[in-house]
Scaffold this motif. Structure first.
Motif, PDB file in Angstrom:
ATOM      1  N   UNK A  24       0.881  -1.025   0.130  1.00 51.29           N
ATOM      2  CA  UNK A  24       0.320   0.065   0.007  1.00 51.29           C
ATOM      3  C   UNK A  24       0.988   1.264   0.084  1.00 51.29           C
ATOM      4  N   UNK A  25       1.974   1.357   0.859  1.00 50.37           N
ATOM      5  CA  UNK A  25       3.117   2.352   0.986  1.00 50.37           C
ATOM      6  C   UNK A  25       3.590   2.731  -0.652  1.00 50.37           C
ATOM      7  N   UNK A  26       3.900   1.429  -1.023  1.00 48.19           N
ATOM      8  CA  UNK A  26       4.574   1.756  -2.399  1.00 48.19           C
ATOM      9  C   UNK A  26       3.550   2.237  -3.508  1.00 48.19           C
ATOM     10  N   UNK A  27       2.277   1.617  -3.205  1.00 49.88           N
ATOM     11  CA  UNK A  27       1.399   2.319  -4.248  1.00 49.88           C
ATOM     12  C   UNK A  27       1.004   3.576  -4.215  1.00 49.88           C
ATOM     13  N   UNK A  28       1.102   4.118  -2.953  1.00 50.10           N
ATOM     14  CA  UNK A  28       0.642   5.505  -2.789  1.00 50.10           C
ATOM     15  C   UNK A  28       1.936   6.645  -3.104  1.00 50.10           C
ATOM     16  N   UNK A  29       3.091   5.799  -3.115  1.00 48.52           N
ATOM     17  CA  UNK A  29       4.319   6.806  -3.600  1.00 48.52           C
ATOM     18  C   UNK A  29       4.159   6.703  -5.283  1.00 48.52           C
ATOM     19  N   UNK A  30       3.926   5.379  -6.114  1.00 50.89           N
ATOM     20  CA  UNK A  30       4.192   5.149  -7.274  1.00 50.89           C
ATOM     21  C   UNK A  30       2.995   5.538  -7.939  1.00 50.89           C
ATOM     22  N   UNK A  31       1.663   5.440  -7.427  1.00 54.53           N
ATOM     23  CA  UNK A  31       0.592   5.665  -8.127  1.00 54.53           C
ATOM     24  C   UNK A  31       0.501   4.918  -9.493  1.00 54.53           C
ATOM     25  N   UNK A  32       0.690   3.734  -9.229  1.00 50.24           N
ATOM     26  CA  UNK A  32       0.482   2.978 -10.446  1.00 50.24           C
ATOM     27  C   UNK A  32      -0.761   2.074 -10.576  1.00 50.24           C
TER      28      UNK A  32
ATOM     29  N   UNK B 284     -10.837  -7.096   9.508  1.00 55.15           N
ATOM     30  CA  UNK B 284     -11.967  -7.115   9.439  1.00 55.15           C
ATOM     31  C   UNK B 284     -12.637  -6.454   7.907  1.00 55.15           C
ATOM     32  N   UNK B 285     -13.587  -7.011   7.544  1.00 60.32           N
ATOM     33  CA  UNK B 285     -14.470  -6.870   6.059  1.00 60.32           C
ATOM     34  C   UNK B 285     -14.695  -5.293   5.848  1.00 60.32           C
ATOM     35  N   UNK B 286     -14.854  -4.565   7.280  1.00 59.33           N
ATOM     36  CA  UNK B 286     -15.132  -3.151   6.909  1.00 59.33           C
ATOM     37  C   UNK B 286     -13.908  -2.516   6.859  1.00 59.33           C
ATOM     38  N   UNK B 287     -12.986  -2.845   7.438  1.00 54.82           N
ATOM     39  CA  UNK B 287     -11.518  -2.017   7.324  1.00 54.82           C
ATOM     40  C   UNK B 287     -10.941  -2.234   6.272  1.00 54.82           C
ATOM     41  N   UNK B 288     -10.980  -3.712   5.519  1.00 54.28           N
ATOM     42  CA  UNK B 288     -10.837  -3.674   3.855  1.00 54.28           C
ATOM     43  C   UNK B 288     -11.522  -3.117   2.942  1.00 54.28           C
ATOM     44  N   UNK B 289     -12.905  -2.633   3.495  1.00 55.19           N
ATOM     45  CA  UNK B 289     -13.615  -1.648   2.602  1.00 55.19           C
ATOM     46  C   UNK B 289     -13.223  -0.180   2.697  1.00 55.19           C
ATOM     47  N   UNK B 290     -12.778   0.001   3.896  1.00 55.32           N
ATOM     48  CA  UNK B 290     -12.233   1.352   3.952  1.00 55.32           C
ATOM     49  C   UNK B 290     -10.930   1.596   3.522  1.00 55.32           C
ATOM     50  N   UNK B 291     -10.129   0.709   3.431  1.00 53.98           N
ATOM     51  CA  UNK B 291      -8.636   0.695   3.081  1.00 53.98           C
ATOM     52  C   UNK B 291      -8.825   0.865   1.226  1.00 53.98           C
ATOM     53  N   UNK B 292      -9.816   0.065   0.583  1.00 55.10           N
ATOM     54  CA  UNK B 292      -9.983   0.106  -0.725  1.00 55.10           C
ATOM     55  C   UNK B 292     -10.452   1.446  -1.264  1.00 55.10           C
ATOM     56  N   UNK B 293     -11.423   1.845  -0.402  1.00 56.39           N
ATOM     57  CA  UNK B 293     -12.067   3.253  -0.860  1.00 56.39           C
ATOM     58  C   UNK B 293     -10.885   4.477  -0.823  1.00 56.39           C
ATOM     59  N   UNK B 294     -10.245   4.317   0.277  1.00 60.34           N
ATOM     60  CA  UNK B 294      -9.354   5.453   0.431  1.00 60.34           C
ATOM     61  C   UNK B 294      -8.300   5.200  -0.738  1.00 60.34           C
ATOM     62  N   UNK B 295      -7.625   4.150  -0.969  1.00 60.25           N
ATOM     63  CA  UNK B 295      -6.833   3.928  -2.116  1.00 60.25           C
ATOM     64  C   UNK B 295      -7.504   4.300  -3.433  1.00 60.25           C
ATOM     65  N   UNK B 296      -8.689   3.770  -3.573  1.00 63.88           N
ATOM     66  CA  UNK B 296      -9.345   4.530  -4.957  1.00 63.88           C
ATOM     67  C   UNK B 296      -9.330   6.013  -4.897  1.00 63.88           C
ATOM     68  N   UNK B 297      -9.627   6.579  -4.005  1.00 56.87           N
ATOM     69  CA  UNK B 297      -9.869   8.057  -4.053  1.00 56.87           C
ATOM     70  C   UNK B 297      -8.443   8.652  -4.223  1.00 56.87           C
ATOM     71  N   UNK B 298      -7.243   8.099  -3.750  1.00 56.28           N
ATOM     72  CA  UNK B 298      -6.005   8.555  -4.060  1.00 56.28           C
ATOM     73  C   UNK B 298      -5.356   8.206  -5.415  1.00 56.28           C
ATOM     74  N   UNK B 299      -5.596   6.966  -5.961  1.00 52.16           N
ATOM     75  CA  UNK B 299      -4.925   6.498  -7.076  1.00 52.16           C
ATOM     76  C   UNK B 299      -5.893   7.101  -8.323  1.00 52.16           C
ATOM     77  N   UNK B 300      -7.117   6.659  -8.554  1.00 54.83           N
ATOM     78  CA  UNK B 300      -8.107   6.668  -9.494  1.00 54.83           C
ATOM     79  C   UNK B 300      -8.106   8.203  -9.850  1.00 54.83           C
ATOM     80  N   UNK B 301      -8.459   8.984  -8.644  1.00 53.57           N
ATOM     81  CA  UNK B 301      -8.919  10.366  -9.047  1.00 53.57           C
ATOM     82  C   UNK B 301      -7.521  11.248  -9.525  1.00 53.57           C
ATOM     83  N   UNK B 302      -6.536  11.007  -8.879  1.00 52.64           N
ATOM     84  CA  UNK B 302      -5.187  11.742  -9.372  1.00 52.64           C
ATOM     85  C   UNK B 302      -4.748  10.980 -10.678  1.00 52.64           C
TER      86      UNK B 302
END
Length: 79
Positions: free
Chosen positions: A32-40, A61-79
């Motif tokens: 996750x950290x590498x993804x946030x740096x590279x944005x690949x 937990x399933x809800x934590x997984x959902x939160x992580x995926x939402x946060x990543x999608x905001x940072x990766x797909x929008x930018x």
């Protein structure tokens, strides 16, 4: 300390599983950290898969997984 053979085995199993779960969780956090740096975007699908596997195995937990995926999608797909 446990005296029964079954409880000694259970202690060994718990130790092994704890290490395996810890490794899986830590490697996902690193990815996750590498993804946030590279944005690949190709790496994005791999990380999402890793998060889903952790949730499926009840490492997180399933809800934590959902939160992580939402946060990543905001940072990766929008930018």
């Amino acid at each position: 300390m446990a005296n029964h053979l079954s409880s000694l085995k259970r202690i060994r199993q718990n130790h092994t599983r704890r290490l395996r779960n810890k490794y899986a969780y830590k490697s996902t956090k690193t990815a996750i950290k590498k993804l946030l740096i590279d944005k690949n975007k190709k790496q994005y699908s791999i990380v999402i898969s890793m998060i889903d596997k952790l949730a499926k195995k009840n490492i997180i937990h399933v809800n934590k997984a959902s939160r992580l995926k939402k946060k990543l999608s905001k940072k990766i797909l929008i930018s």
